[in-house]
Design an enzyme around this catalytic site. Structure first.
Site: not given
Length: 345
Positions: A63, A172, A202-203
């Protein structure tokens, strides 16, 4: 192997809030377009690069969005109120510098009431998001013109060499984006039909990967993401998920998925054959794009994740080991070349 720190710095520093990934997607395209047979962008915003080959259909997802903020109000004094895009501990936001991507790009700092005038009860309780605001140093009328409600805001923190590690905001999941780009550039001919999916959102709920996986319908799903390196003071040995510098992680499970045991063992054996150091990831919380590839309607998929151990996740001081990143690139390259020989048994 030597890491390309200039490339990593570019990937980490390029903005890409969930739902606003255009800038980072353009950067990724520029680095993969000559290393894939074709690429496309779907309606969700996922970038899909394909290496054509004979063999099973394989999807590798990384991602490209980063946890971010979004403006909700500018008050009469010009202070910006905001909500979050992704999971934050409010304590990690206080006094941080941010970049506001409005009608023009401007810097800001996150403020709250000074400790000198906090009540005793305020000093004893954790900070709350509702008490934080962004100060741009500009007058209210100018801020209101530049920053309409719904403006994405990203954090501002440079990549730092830290001993044998690197530290930055947004490792990340930009460290995995970097690993997948490097693997695509290094890998030779693939024995599978390989799809590199740089996914969105994604987050905020594993949204982009669901769309990409349903379109690709992979037989094998490999996720590339970070995982907790919680080898820290105050954490018992039995609580440690992964350790920094002990190798790239291979996911066994997280809260959203139990990975295919034979695929986990296949990656371990593949790594061992080339002396690539690995460790198992058993995470009892959280979830990643891995689950989106497993839950294919009607057919399912064999899945696991190549997980980079990172300390201080979801802060501006995320830290990972250079040796673990190198191991991740090597294992991902091996997967591109050889994972077509995997059989479920």
């Amino acid at each position: 192997m030597k890491l390309n720190f200039e490339l990593l710095k570019e990937i980490v520093s390029t903005p890409g809030a969930p739902g606003f990934e255009d800038p980072i997607r353009d950067v990724i395209i520029s680095h993969i377009k000559d290393h894939v047979d074709e690429y496309s962008v779907d309606r969700m915003g996922n970038l899909i690069g394909r290496i054509k080959g004979n063999g099973p259909k394989v999807m590798a997802a990384a991602h490209m969005d980063e946890i971010s903020l979004i403006s909700t109000h500018v008050d009469s004094k010009g202070f910006i109120r905001f909500s979050t895009l992704g999971g934050f501990d409010p304590e990690t936001l206080i006094t941080q510098r941010v970049i506001i991507h409005g009608e023009k790009t401007i810097p800001g700092v996150i403020g709250t009431k000074p400790i000198h005038i906090q009540t005793d009860s305020e000093k004893k309780t954790k900070s709350k998001l509702k008490n934080l605001f962004i100060d741009t140093g500009l007058p209210a009328d100018e801020v209101k013109e530049i920053v309409p409600n719904g403006t994405p805001i990203t954090r501002d923190k440079n990549l730092l060499h830290l001993g044998n590690s690197i530290s930055s905001k947004s490792l990340d999941n930009r460290i995995s984006v970097y690993m997948l780009i490097e693997a695509l550039q290094r890998a030779k001919k693939s024995n599978c039909d390989f799809y590199a999916a740089f996914t969105v959102q994604e987050e905020v709920g594993i949204r982009g990967a669901r769309v990409a996986a349903q379109a690709i319908q992979p037989e094998i799903g490999l996720n590339l993401d970070v995982t907790l390196a919680n080898d820290l003071p105050g954490v018992g040995d039995h609580e440690v998920c992964t350790k920094l510098g002990e190798g790239i992680g291979i996911k066994v499970m997280d809260k959203s998925v139990i990975c295919t045991p034979t695929l986990v063992r296949y990656l371990e054996q593949l790594a061992e054959s080339q002396s690539v150091k690995t460790q198992r990831e058993v995470l009892t919380a959280g979830g990643t794009d891995t689950s989106a590839m497993q839950y294919l309607v009607g057919i399912g998929s064999h899945v696991t994740s190549i997980s980079c151990p990172v300390r201080y996740i979801h802060s501006t001081a995320e830290t990972c080991s250079v040796s673990d990143v190198k191991a991740g690139i090597e294992l991902t390259s091996l997967c591109i070349e050889k994972i077509g020989s995997y059989t479920f048994k």
